[in-house]
Motif scaffolding. Sequence first.
Motif, PDB file in Angstrom:
ATOM      1  N   VAL A  46       0.846  -1.201   0.000  1.00 15.39           N
ATOM      2  CA  VAL A  46       0.000   0.000   0.000  1.00 15.39           C
ATOM      3  C   VAL A  46       0.877   1.245   0.000  1.00 15.39           C
ATOM      4  O   VAL A  46       2.025   1.221   0.435  1.00 15.39           O
ATOM      5  CB  VAL A  46      -0.935   0.030   1.233  1.00 15.39           C
ATOM      6  N   ASP A  47       0.305   2.336  -0.503  1.00 14.43           N
ATOM      7  CA  ASP A  47       0.991   3.630  -0.517  1.00 14.43           C
ATOM      8  C   ASP A  47       0.452   4.496   0.620  1.00 14.43           C
ATOM      9  O   ASP A  47      -0.751   4.745   0.703  1.00 14.43           O
ATOM     10  CB  ASP A  47       0.788   4.334  -1.855  1.00 14.43           C
ATOM     11  N   ILE A  48       1.344   4.942   1.476  1.00 11.83           N
ATOM     12  CA  ILE A  48       0.968   5.709   2.662  1.00 11.83           C
ATOM     13  C   ILE A  48       1.727   7.027   2.684  1.00 11.83           C
ATOM     14  O   ILE A  48       2.934   7.070   2.388  1.00 11.83           O
ATOM     15  CB  ILE A  48       1.305   4.918   3.957  1.00 11.83           C
ATOM     16  N   THR A  49       1.040   8.115   3.022  1.00 13.39           N
ATOM     17  CA  THR A  49       1.687   9.404   3.212  1.00 13.39           C
ATOM     18  C   THR A  49       2.060   9.561   4.684  1.00 13.39           C
ATOM     19  O   THR A  49       1.186   9.654   5.547  1.00 13.39           O
ATOM     20  CB  THR A  49       0.778  10.555   2.775  1.00 13.39           C
ATOM     21  N   VAL A  50       3.357   9.580   4.964  1.00 13.57           N
ATOM     22  CA  VAL A  50       3.867   9.709   6.331  1.00 13.57           C
ATOM     23  C   VAL A  50       3.848  11.188   6.707  1.00 13.57           C
ATOM     24  O   VAL A  50       4.421  12.024   6.005  1.00 13.57           O
ATOM     25  CB  VAL A  50       5.295   9.132   6.438  1.00 13.57           C
ATOM     26  N   GLU A  51       3.193  11.515   7.826  1.00 14.81           N
ATOM     27  CA  GLU A  51       2.990  12.920   8.170  1.00 14.81           C
ATOM     28  C   GLU A  51       4.245  13.601   8.694  1.00 14.81           C
ATOM     29  O   GLU A  51       4.426  14.804   8.535  1.00 14.81           O
ATOM     30  CB  GLU A  51       1.861  13.041   9.198  1.00 14.81           C
ATOM     31  N   TYR A  88       4.632   0.375  10.971  1.00 11.08           N
ATOM     32  CA  TYR A  88       4.152   1.757  10.943  1.00 11.08           C
ATOM     33  C   TYR A  88       2.922   1.921  11.844  1.00 11.08           C
ATOM     34  O   TYR A  88       2.795   2.915  12.579  1.00 11.08           O
ATOM     35  CB  TYR A  88       3.810   2.127   9.503  1.00 11.08           C
ATOM     36  N   SER A  89       2.041   0.932  11.818  1.00  6.89           N
ATOM     37  CA  SER A  89       0.795   1.008  12.564  1.00  6.89           C
ATOM     38  C   SER A  89       0.979   0.808  14.059  1.00  6.89           C
ATOM     39  O   SER A  89       0.068   1.099  14.834  1.00  6.89           O
ATOM     40  CB  SER A  89      -0.196  -0.046  12.045  1.00  6.89           C
ATOM     41  N   ARG A  90       2.137   0.315  14.481  1.00  6.37           N
ATOM     42  CA  ARG A  90       2.384   0.054  15.897  1.00  6.37           C
ATOM     43  C   ARG A  90       2.973   1.248  16.643  1.00  6.37           C
ATOM     44  O   ARG A  90       2.920   1.320  17.860  1.00  6.37           O
ATOM     45  CB  ARG A  90       3.371  -1.110  16.036  1.00  6.37           C
ATOM     46  N   GLN A  91       3.548   2.189  15.918  1.00  2.20           N
ATOM     47  CA  GLN A  91       4.344   3.232  16.570  1.00  2.20           C
ATOM     48  C   GLN A  91       3.471   4.281  17.242  1.00  2.20           C
ATOM     49  O   GLN A  91       2.488   4.749  16.676  1.00  2.20           O
ATOM     50  CB  GLN A  91       5.266   3.915  15.546  1.00  2.20           C
ATOM     51  N   ARG A  92       3.861   4.671  18.466  1.00  2.00           N
ATOM     52  CA  ARG A  92       3.147   5.723  19.178  1.00  2.00           C
ATOM     53  C   ARG A  92       4.054   6.539  20.100  1.00  2.00           C
ATOM     54  O   ARG A  92       3.777   7.689  20.381  1.00  2.00           O
ATOM     55  CB  ARG A  92       2.002   5.115  19.989  1.00  2.00           C
ATOM     56  N   GLN A 143       6.917   7.858  19.758  1.00  2.00           N
ATOM     57  CA  GLN A 143       7.697   8.954  19.188  1.00  2.00           C
ATOM     58  C   GLN A 143       6.866  10.216  18.973  1.00  2.00           C
ATOM     59  O   GLN A 143       7.394  11.244  18.558  1.00  2.00           O
ATOM     60  CB  GLN A 143       8.303   8.544  17.827  1.00  2.00           C
ATOM     61  N   PHE A 144       5.571  10.138  19.249  1.00  2.00           N
ATOM     62  CA  PHE A 144       4.681  11.240  18.895  1.00  2.00           C
ATOM     63  C   PHE A 144       4.109  11.910  20.139  1.00  2.00           C
ATOM     64  O   PHE A 144       3.811  11.254  21.134  1.00  2.00           O
ATOM     65  CB  PHE A 144       3.547  10.728  18.004  1.00  2.00           C
ATOM     66  N   ALA A 145       3.926  13.218  20.036  1.00  2.00           N
ATOM     67  CA  ALA A 145       3.436  13.980  21.186  1.00  2.00           C
ATOM     68  C   ALA A 145       2.052  13.521  21.627  1.00  2.00           C
ATOM     69  O   ALA A 145       1.726  13.549  22.812  1.00  2.00           O
ATOM     70  CB  ALA A 145       3.407  15.469  20.835  1.00  2.00           C
ATOM     71  N   ASP A 146       1.230  13.076  20.656  1.00  2.00           N
ATOM     72  CA  ASP A 146      -0.120  12.641  21.010  1.00  2.00           C
ATOM     73  C   ASP A 146      -0.237  11.128  21.120  1.00  2.00           C
ATOM     74  O   ASP A 146      -1.333  10.583  21.151  1.00  2.00           O
ATOM     75  CB  ASP A 146      -1.151  13.197  20.033  1.00  2.00           C
ATOM     76  N   GLY A 147       0.885  10.431  21.164  1.00  2.00           N
ATOM     77  CA  GLY A 147       0.930   9.022  21.515  1.00  2.00           C
ATOM     78  C   GLY A 147      -0.046   8.131  20.782  1.00  2.00           C
ATOM     79  O   GLY A 147       0.020   7.960  19.567  1.00  2.00           O
ATOM     80  N   ASP A 148      -0.995   7.560  21.535  1.00  2.25           N
ATOM     81  CA  ASP A 148      -1.907   6.576  20.968  1.00  2.25           C
ATOM     82  C   ASP A 148      -2.819   7.180  19.914  1.00  2.25           C
ATOM     83  O   ASP A 148      -3.303   6.470  19.020  1.00  2.25           O
ATOM     84  CB  ASP A 148      -2.732   5.935  22.079  1.00  2.25           C
ATOM     85  N   PHE A 149      -3.062   8.484  19.967  1.00  2.13           N
ATOM     86  CA  PHE A 149      -3.882   9.117  18.936  1.00  2.13           C
ATOM     87  C   PHE A 149      -3.168   9.067  17.583  1.00  2.13           C
ATOM     88  O   PHE A 149      -3.804   8.913  16.541  1.00  2.13           O
ATOM     89  CB  PHE A 149      -4.215  10.552  19.322  1.00  2.13           C
ATOM     90  N   ARG A 165      -4.398   7.191  14.082  1.00  2.00           N
ATOM     91  CA  ARG A 165      -4.395   7.814  12.744  1.00  2.00           C
ATOM     92  C   ARG A 165      -3.670   6.934  11.739  1.00  2.00           C
ATOM     93  O   ARG A 165      -4.111   6.767  10.597  1.00  2.00           O
ATOM     94  CB  ARG A 165      -3.726   9.191  12.796  1.00  2.00           C
ATOM     95  N   HIS A 166      -2.538   6.380  12.145  1.00  2.00           N
ATOM     96  CA  HIS A 166      -1.755   5.556  11.223  1.00  2.00           C
ATOM     97  C   HIS A 166      -2.521   4.288  10.855  1.00  2.00           C
ATOM     98  O   HIS A 166      -2.510   3.864   9.686  1.00  2.00           O
ATOM     99  CB  HIS A 166      -0.405   5.205  11.853  1.00  2.00           C
ATOM    100  N   GLN A 167      -3.168   3.689  11.829  1.00  2.00           N
ATOM    101  CA  GLN A 167      -3.958   2.491  11.528  1.00  2.00           C
ATOM    102  C   GLN A 167      -5.088   2.826  10.567  1.00  2.00           C
ATOM    103  O   GLN A 167      -5.374   2.058   9.633  1.00  2.00           O
ATOM    104  CB  GLN A 167      -4.522   1.912  12.830  1.00  2.00           C
TER     105      GLN A 167
END
Length: 349
Positions: free
Chosen positions: A194-199, A227-231, A233-239, A243-245
Amino acid sequence: MPAMSSQPDLAPNEQMPTEEPPAPVRKRRRYLRISLIVLVVLVVLGGAGALAGGLYLHSIEKSIVRVDAFQEVPEQSRPVKAVADAQNILLLGSDSRDPDNTQGSRSDTIILAHLAKDRSSAQLISIPRDTWVHVPAAKGGQGNRDAKINAAYAWGGIPLVVQTVESFTGVRVDHVAIIDFAGFQQIVDAVGGVDITVEESFTSIHPPYRHFAEGRQHMDGATALDYSRQRKQFADGDFARIRHQQQVIRAILDKASTGGLLTNPGDLNDFLRSTANAVSVDNTMSIVDMATQLRHLRGGNLTFLTNPSNGTGTVGSESVVFADKTKDKALYDAVNRDAIPEILKAADN
């Protein structure tokens, strides 16, 4: 296939609730092997039905495991269904192979999927696993206290998850759909990636420590799962993880419906047989009927929403998400009435 742990997922330095849940029955544990992509599987099955006919779908349905999701849910506690032809499906998710899993904890995902009465669209509402809610009493006396929503399974299995979600949202759940998360990687590979745009650029915290550069990139199954597992590294964590999922779900659906999978009988058969073996649904769901109803859905017909919240905080030693009760009421009242414009407005406000 690996068994689901009975323990709710905990953040670092959190403590388990003082009530120790009993180990779920072995048969029930088998059923909480789940993923976000079950709706995608149903839609692809619908496309297969157009290609291969009803008899083929019936043969696929025979291999799908059934789970008793509602028998232990007290009828008197359940919301009244407001629009007969609309459907609400509870999609549960857990990754038993997640490298973050420690001491049997799991990264749970809860999605309430609302299918419009004319089946022209679907709204998928993600409820963060740390949302602080009241968990009703389970058979045997567990629950009946405030806790993270993902504690419901530990105390009462799938029926208590259904009861908790219905109590929290006021929406009656019509069906429960379950799939082993290992199928996620398999489905992505089956559609050719799949093609995904990484924010934003980041590096995975899991081996082999993939780097995801900002912008559009092609992902195979293993990469999309990572990609879908990562949280963290981001300020909003599980949110961010939610989004990635949601990105990957939409990408799989669009690729499966527009690519060559549905026109290649050999590839289609292998794909459907392997994914159907991973799927579990409640006793009343007909895969044939559901797939037929969903056959026209595409990524553009799906809206991904997240339960409105007032941010994160702590309760005792637990890190939790506080629901925005006012916005939640507006959102789920609109879901009950199948008022699609109001659902979208409530989620945007």
